[in-house]
Design a protein around this motif. Structure first.
Motif, PDB file in Angstrom:
ATOM      1  N   HIS A  10       0.716  -1.132  -0.124  1.00 14.83           N
ATOM      2  CA  HIS A  10       0.003   0.018  -0.148  1.00 14.83           C
ATOM      3  C   HIS A  10       0.974   1.321  -0.104  1.00 14.83           C
ATOM      4  N   ARG A  11       0.403   2.397  -0.181  1.00 13.64           N
ATOM      5  CA  ARG A  11       0.817   3.645   0.238  1.00 13.64           C
ATOM      6  C   ARG A  11       0.776   3.982   1.498  1.00 13.64           C
ATOM      7  N   LEU A  12       2.094   4.527   1.933  1.00 12.27           N
ATOM      8  CA  LEU A  12       1.998   5.160   3.427  1.00 12.27           C
ATOM      9  C   LEU A  12       1.187   6.192   3.527  1.00 12.27           C
ATOM     10  N   THR A  13       0.295   6.108   4.569  1.00 14.48           N
ATOM     11  CA  THR A  13      -0.637   7.445   4.797  1.00 14.48           C
ATOM     12  C   THR A  13       0.234   8.692   5.325  1.00 14.48           C
ATOM     13  N   ALA A  14      -0.450   9.869   5.277  1.00 10.83           N
ATOM     14  CA  ALA A  14       0.107  10.898   5.918  1.00 10.83           C
ATOM     15  C   ALA A  14       0.349  10.795   7.525  1.00 10.83           C
ATOM     16  N   GLU A  15      -0.911   9.969   8.253  1.00  5.56           N
ATOM     17  CA  GLU A  15      -0.645   9.842   9.659  1.00  5.56           C
ATOM     18  C   GLU A  15       0.402   8.608   9.862  1.00  5.56           C
ATOM     19  N   GLN A  16       0.515   7.594   9.011  1.00  5.46           N
ATOM     20  CA  GLN A  16       1.591   6.809   9.149  1.00  5.46           C
ATOM     21  C   GLN A  16       2.981   7.361   9.147  1.00  5.46           C
ATOM     22  N   GLU A  17       3.202   8.388   7.944  1.00  4.05           N
ATOM     23  CA  GLU A  17       4.342   8.866   7.817  1.00  4.05           C
ATOM     24  C   GLU A  17       4.612   9.756   9.031  1.00  4.05           C
ATOM     25  N   GLN A  18       3.939  10.696   9.785  1.00  6.86           N
ATOM     26  CA  GLN A  18       4.005  11.370  10.824  1.00  6.86           C
ATOM     27  C   GLN A  18       4.110  10.564  12.059  1.00  6.86           C
ATOM     28  N   ASP A  19       3.666   9.387  12.243  1.00  8.38           N
ATOM     29  CA  ASP A  19       3.904   8.606  13.346  1.00  8.38           C
ATOM     30  C   ASP A  19       5.421   8.208  13.170  1.00  8.38           C
ATOM     31  N   ALA A  20       5.865   7.719  12.113  1.00  2.00           N
ATOM     32  CA  ALA A  20       6.904   7.209  11.780  1.00  2.00           C
ATOM     33  C   ALA A  20       8.222   8.180  12.233  1.00  2.00           C
ATOM     34  N   ARG A  21       7.793   9.516  11.767  1.00  2.00           N
ATOM     35  CA  ARG A  21       8.998  10.465  11.978  1.00  2.00           C
ATOM     36  C   ARG A  21       9.003  10.747  13.475  1.00  2.00           C
ATOM     37  N   GLU A  22       7.863  10.901  14.185  1.00  2.00           N
ATOM     38  CA  GLU A  22       7.735  11.440  15.551  1.00  2.00           C
ATOM     39  C   GLU A  22       8.138  10.167  16.505  1.00  2.00           C
ATOM     40  N   ASN A  23       7.611   8.943  16.192  1.00  2.00           N
ATOM     41  CA  ASN A  23       7.946   7.878  17.286  1.00  2.00           C
ATOM     42  C   ASN A  23       8.976   6.832  16.924  1.00  2.00           C
ATOM     43  N   LEU A  24       9.255   6.962  15.588  1.00  2.00           N
ATOM     44  CA  LEU A  24      10.410   6.001  15.165  1.00  2.00           C
ATOM     45  C   LEU A  24      11.598   6.425  14.947  1.00  2.00           C
ATOM     46  N   GLY A  25      11.669   7.950  14.820  1.00  2.00           N
ATOM     47  CA  GLY A  25      12.792   8.806  14.429  1.00  2.00           C
ATOM     48  C   GLY A  25      13.155   8.758  12.984  1.00  2.00           C
ATOM     49  N   ILE A  26      12.183   8.492  12.268  1.00  2.00           N
ATOM     50  CA  ILE A  26      12.536   8.183  10.634  1.00  2.00           C
ATOM     51  C   ILE A  26      12.756   9.566  10.091  1.00  2.00           C
ATOM     52  N   THR A  27      13.821   9.673   9.267  1.00  2.00           N
ATOM     53  CA  THR A  27      14.210  10.974   8.661  1.00  2.00           C
ATOM     54  C   THR A  27      13.944  10.390   7.094  1.00  2.00           C
ATOM     55  N   HIS A  28      14.009   9.304   6.675  1.00  2.00           N
ATOM     56  CA  HIS A  28      14.173   9.034   5.033  1.00  2.00           C
ATOM     57  C   HIS A  28      13.262   7.813   5.063  1.00  2.00           C
ATOM     58  N   PHE A  29      12.320   7.766   3.945  1.00  4.92           N
ATOM     59  CA  PHE A  29      11.374   6.645   3.489  1.00  4.92           C
ATOM     60  C   PHE A  29      11.892   5.992   2.114  1.00  4.92           C
ATOM     61  N   VAL A  30      12.216   4.751   2.297  1.00  6.10           N
ATOM     62  CA  VAL A  30      12.806   4.151   1.126  1.00  6.10           C
ATOM     63  C   VAL A  30      11.824   2.995   0.388  1.00  6.10           C
ATOM     64  N   PRO A  31      11.062   3.445  -0.519  1.00  4.94           N
ATOM     65  CA  PRO A  31       9.913   2.282  -1.077  1.00  4.94           C
ATOM     66  C   PRO A  31      10.813   1.460  -1.921  1.00  4.94           C
ATOM     67  N   LEU A  32      10.212   0.289  -1.972  1.00  3.78           N
ATOM     68  CA  LEU A  32      10.818  -0.677  -3.060  1.00  3.78           C
ATOM     69  C   LEU A  32      10.819  -0.113  -4.504  1.00  3.78           C
ATOM     70  N   PRO A  33      11.755  -0.541  -5.162  1.00  3.44           N
ATOM     71  CA  PRO A  33      11.780  -0.190  -6.575  1.00  3.44           C
ATOM     72  C   PRO A  33      10.862  -0.814  -7.168  1.00  3.44           C
ATOM     73  N   SER A  34      10.151  -0.326  -8.367  1.00  2.65           N
ATOM     74  CA  SER A  34       9.027  -0.625  -9.167  1.00  2.65           C
ATOM     75  C   SER A  34       8.868  -2.309  -9.463  1.00  2.65           C
ATOM     76  N   GLU A  35       9.965  -2.600  -9.883  1.00  6.99           N
ATOM     77  CA  GLU A  35       9.949  -4.016 -10.405  1.00  6.99           C
ATOM     78  C   GLU A  35       9.889  -4.977  -9.101  1.00  6.99           C
ATOM     79  N   LEU A  36      10.492  -4.596  -7.901  1.00  8.82           N
ATOM     80  CA  LEU A  36      10.297  -5.314  -6.775  1.00  8.82           C
ATOM     81  C   LEU A  36       9.245  -5.046  -6.063  1.00  8.82           C
ATOM     82  N   GLN A  37       8.373  -3.778  -6.126  1.00  9.37           N
ATOM     83  CA  GLN A  37       7.180  -3.645  -5.539  1.00  9.37           C
ATOM     84  C   GLN A  37       6.247  -4.527  -6.329  1.00  9.37           C
ATOM     85  N   GLU A  38       6.457  -4.663  -7.503  1.00  6.84           N
ATOM     86  CA  GLU A  38       5.337  -5.502  -8.434  1.00  6.84           C
ATOM     87  C   GLU A  38       5.420  -6.823  -7.973  1.00  6.84           C
ATOM     88  N   LEU A  39       6.740  -7.399  -7.433  1.00  4.80           N
ATOM     89  CA  LEU A  39       6.675  -8.665  -7.080  1.00  4.80           C
ATOM     90  C   LEU A  39       6.029  -9.027  -5.873  1.00  4.80           C
TER      91      LEU A  39
END
Length: 128
Positions: A10-39
């Motif tokens: 799925h796509r990360l929601t705005a709420e999930q992104e905010q939660d990841a930044r605030e509670n997990l200390g995330i500064t960078h989001f790394v999606p799978l490349p398109s061919e791996l996402q398809e897999l």
């Protein structure tokens, strides 16, 4: 800089992104490349063994993630279990999203029932 590797369909929601930044200390989001996402999003149910199919995703994670990074892993149960164990072997913290679900039932034409589910992100929980 702590990264969140997105191994889910799925796509990360705005709420999930905010939660990841605030509670997990995330500064960078790394999606799978398109061919791996398809897999990942379309793992076939027929094979007895799923390990060979996951090799390209594991190689990508091993090349890009470092110990202490976090991976959001959700999907096919066996593939998720396998990827969580792989991430742990590299020192990558594996998490999944929890949500609150609200179900709305409506009466449709000719007595049918239409069910709608609304998912509200609550938090990320660590696989242990």
């Amino acid at each position: 800089m702590k990264s969140l590797f997105l191994i889910f369909s799925h796509r990360l929601t705005a709420e999930q992104e905010q939660d990841a930044r605030e509670n997990l200390g995330i500064t960078h989001f790394v999606p799978l490349p398109s061919e791996l996402q398809e897999l990942w999003s379309n793992l076939p149910p027929e094979p007895d063994e799923i390990h060979p199919l996951l090799q390209p995703i594991k190689q990508w994670v091993a090349r890009h993630a470092v110990s202490g990074d976090i991976a959001l892993v959700t999907g096919d149960f066996g593939a998720t279990w396998n990827m969580v164990n792989f991430c742990h072997s590299l020192g990558i913290i594996a998490v999944y999203a929890t949500s609150r679900r609200m179900v709305i039932e409506e009466r449709g034409a000719q007595g049918t029932t239409i069910k709608r589910s609304i998912f509200d992100h609550v938090r990320f929980r660590t696989f242990r």
